[in-house]
Write a protein that holds these residues in place. Structure first.
Motif, short mmCIF file in Angstrom:
data_model
loop_
_atom_site.label_atom_id
_atom_site.label_comp_id
_atom_site.label_asym_id
_atom_site.label_seq_id
_atom_site.Cartn_x
_atom_site.Cartn_y
_atom_site.Cartn_z
N VAL A 129 0.86 -1.18 0.00
CA VAL A 129 0.00 0.00 0.00
C VAL A 129 0.90 1.23 0.00
CG1 VAL A 129 -1.83 1.24 1.21
CG2 VAL A 129 -1.77 -1.26 1.26
N ARG A 130 0.55 2.19 -0.87
CA ARG A 130 1.38 3.38 -1.06
C ARG A 130 0.57 4.64 -0.84
NH1 ARG A 130 5.86 1.94 -3.67
NH2 ARG A 130 5.84 -0.25 -4.27
N GLU A 131 1.28 5.72 -0.59
CA GLU A 131 0.63 7.01 -0.63
C GLU A 131 0.45 7.40 -2.10
OE1 GLU A 131 2.31 9.82 2.10
OE2 GLU A 131 2.34 8.33 3.69
N LEU A 132 -0.35 8.44 -2.36
CA LEU A 132 -0.69 8.77 -3.75
C LEU A 132 0.54 9.08 -4.58
CD1 LEU A 132 -3.94 10.90 -3.44
CD2 LEU A 132 -3.66 8.61 -4.43
N ASP A 133 1.57 9.64 -3.96
CA ASP A 133 2.77 9.98 -4.72
C ASP A 133 3.73 8.80 -4.89
OD1 ASP A 133 3.79 9.76 -2.18
OD2 ASP A 133 4.33 11.87 -1.96
N GLY A 134 3.37 7.65 -4.38
CA GLY A 134 4.18 6.45 -4.62
C GLY A 134 4.93 5.93 -3.41
N LEU A 135 5.10 6.75 -2.38
CA LEU A 135 5.86 6.30 -1.21
C LEU A 135 5.15 5.12 -0.53
CD1 LEU A 135 8.35 6.94 0.65
CD2 LEU A 135 6.75 8.18 2.11
N ALA A 136 5.88 4.02 -0.35
CA ALA A 136 5.29 2.87 0.33
C ALA A 136 5.08 3.21 1.80
CB ALA A 136 6.23 1.67 0.20
N LEU A 137 3.91 2.88 2.32
CA LEU A 137 3.66 3.15 3.74
C LEU A 137 4.60 2.31 4.59
CD1 LEU A 137 -0.24 3.29 4.13
CD2 LEU A 137 1.36 5.07 3.47
N SER A 138 5.10 2.92 5.65
CA SER A 138 5.99 2.23 6.58
C SER A 138 5.93 2.96 7.91
CB SER A 138 7.42 2.26 6.04
OG SER A 138 8.35 1.95 7.08
N SER A 139 5.98 2.21 9.00
CA SER A 139 6.00 2.87 10.32
C SER A 139 7.21 3.78 10.41
CB SER A 139 6.05 1.82 11.43
OG SER A 139 5.01 0.89 11.27
N ARG A 140 8.30 3.41 9.73
CA ARG A 140 9.54 4.21 9.81
C ARG A 140 9.44 5.52 9.03
NH1 ARG A 140 12.27 -1.10 10.11
NH2 ARG A 140 13.38 -1.17 12.10
N ASN A 141 8.40 5.71 8.20
CA ASN A 141 8.24 7.00 7.52
C ASN A 141 8.05 8.11 8.55
OD1 ASN A 141 8.40 5.60 5.15
ND2 ASN A 141 6.24 5.85 4.57
N ALA A 142 7.64 7.74 9.76
CA ALA A 142 7.47 8.74 10.83
C ALA A 142 8.80 9.43 11.14
CB ALA A 142 6.92 8.07 12.08
N TYR A 143 9.91 8.80 10.80
CA TYR A 143 11.23 9.40 11.08
C TYR A 143 11.58 10.52 10.09
CZ TYR A 143 12.33 5.06 13.71
OH TYR A 143 12.35 4.01 14.57
N LEU A 144 10.88 10.57 8.93
CA LEU A 144 11.31 11.46 7.84
C LEU A 144 10.83 12.89 8.07
CD1 LEU A 144 10.33 9.10 4.85
CD2 LEU A 144 12.63 9.40 5.83
N ASN A 145 11.73 13.87 7.91
CA ASN A 145 11.29 15.27 7.90
C ASN A 145 10.80 15.59 6.48
OD1 ASN A 145 13.41 16.14 6.21
ND2 ASN A 145 14.80 16.45 7.94
N PRO A 146 10.17 16.75 6.26
CA PRO A 146 9.57 17.01 4.94
C PRO A 146 10.55 16.88 3.78
CG PRO A 146 8.74 18.59 6.54
CD PRO A 146 9.81 17.80 7.24
N ASP A 147 11.79 17.34 3.95
CA ASP A 147 12.77 17.21 2.86
C ASP A 147 13.08 15.74 2.59
OD1 ASP A 147 12.94 19.87 2.46
OD2 ASP A 147 14.75 20.17 3.69
N GLU A 148 13.25 14.99 3.66
CA GLU A 148 13.56 13.56 3.51
C GLU A 148 12.37 12.82 2.89
OE1 GLU A 148 16.60 13.24 7.36
OE2 GLU A 148 14.48 12.75 7.59
N ARG A 149 11.19 13.22 3.29
CA ARG A 149 9.96 12.62 2.75
C ARG A 149 9.93 12.78 1.22
NH1 ARG A 149 6.32 11.61 0.34
NH2 ARG A 149 4.14 11.09 0.75
N ARG A 150 10.33 13.97 0.76
CA ARG A 150 10.38 14.22 -0.70
C ARG A 150 11.48 13.38 -1.34
NH1 ARG A 150 8.57 19.25 0.41
NH2 ARG A 150 10.58 20.01 1.15
N ALA A 151 12.65 13.36 -0.70
CA ALA A 151 13.78 12.60 -1.25
C ALA A 151 13.45 11.11 -1.33
CB ALA A 151 15.03 12.84 -0.39
N ALA A 152 12.67 10.63 -0.36
CA ALA A 152 12.35 9.20 -0.28
C ALA A 152 11.57 8.71 -1.49
CB ALA A 152 11.56 8.92 1.00
#
Ligand code: AMP
Length: 290
Positions: free
Chosen positions: A176-199
């Motif tokens: 399961v992914r977010e609309l922009d393609g990022l796979a959902l993961s509990s560890r996504n909580a670690y990402l700041n907005p810049d990292e979220r984009r880079a991911a």
């Protein structure tokens, strides 16, 4: 929804339900639930009469320098999400109950656990398979549901079930992914907005392989070379990207069942993702960011 912490109580509940002719579906997790976990519950509910979800952050599968103590936890929120999705039993064993002493006997996963995630995280899959084996003995499910997000893990669990004769069917549900393609993961909580984009580089690289393959490129080395270029985005530290079969063996001439597995570090966070070439990322279920 019942909540069970005792190991004996868990087994007693399962046996009582099975005595009434009910089939049990099991969804093991480490909690901090998101839509990916909940889709596994949906799948289990379709296939069985009673669904058990476990929430247990398993110390055995974390390396000494990994994030066991900081791994995100929110059992109150998990309780609400699990109940809302129709989980019948939330099994939340305590660490002391699962491992009263350092376990001596463990599952040895074999060579499939030495590559990719296993190479990056020595001992990780022995820890995973050991806890999964314990949970299988405690829950005694008919069906256990895993996410394809952790492809290597799902294949190793399948192999363990075959090799050690667990009377359990292992089913694997698409990522399961977010609309922009990022796979959902509990560890996504670690990402700041810049990292979220880079991911997003991970899903972009996987999509690049898939599209090149659909476009007629049939050479694994060439596909790999091109997509690693996509993965090498600013702020992203690529670790591996490879085309493999269900035994995690490299594939030279990919087909629709070939899986592209990848891992990269973004900031301090290690992320993994994969795509089945014949299915693609666009075809996967997506969900809006929570
Ligand atoms: P975890 O809590 O991360 O150990 O994951 C528990 C289960 O949920 C595993 O079988 C994972 O593969 C699965 N899972 C995690 N993220 C996703 C996702 N984005 N889509 C589908 N399944 C997932």
């Amino acid at each position: 929804m019942h909540e069970i912490t005792g190991l004996d109580s868990m087994r007693a509940w399962s046996r009582a339900e099975k005595g009434r002719g009910r089939r049990i579906g099991f969804v093991p997790t480490m909690g901090y639930l998101h839509e990916g976990h909940l889709r596994l519950v949906d799948h289990a509910r379709q296939r069985t009469d009673r669904v058990v979800m476990s929430v247990f952050v398993n110390p055995l599968q974390f390396g000494p320098k990994e994030d066991f103590t900081t791994y995100p936890r929110d059992i109150a929120r998990d309780r609400g999400l699990a109940a809302g999705r129709g989980v019948d039993v939330l099994f939340v064993p305590e660490g002391k109950a699962m491992y009263p002493t350092e376990p001596m006997a463990r599952v040895v996963p074999g060579p499939m656990a030495e590559v990719f995630e296993g190479a990056a995280r020595p001992g990780h899959f022995a820890g995973v398979l050991t806890v999964v084996a314990k949970l299988f003995h405690l829950v005694e499910p008919d069906i256990a549901v895993f996410g394809r997000k952790d492809f290597q893990q799902a294949m190793l669990v399948r192999r363990m079930v075959l090799d050690l004769d667990f009377p359990i069917e292992v089913e694997v549900v698409p990522t399961v992914r977010e609309l922009d393609g990022l796979a959902l993961s509990s560890r996504n909580a670690y990402l700041n907005p810049d990292e979220r984009r880079a991911a997003l580089a991970l899903s972009r690289a996987l999509r690049a392989v898939e599209q090149a393959w659909r476009g007629g490129q049939a050479d694994a080395v060439e596909l790999q070379r091109r997509s690693i270029e996509v993965l090498k985005a600013p702020g992203v530290n690529p670790e591996y990207l490879a085309l493999v079969d269900e035994n995690l063996q490299p594939v030279a001439r990919p087909n629709a069942r070939t899986v592209v597995v990848t891992a990269a570090t973004v900031g301090a966070t290690r992320l993994i993702d994969n795509v089945v070439l014949g299915e693609g990322i666009a075809a996967d279920p997506t969900v809006r960011a929570a």
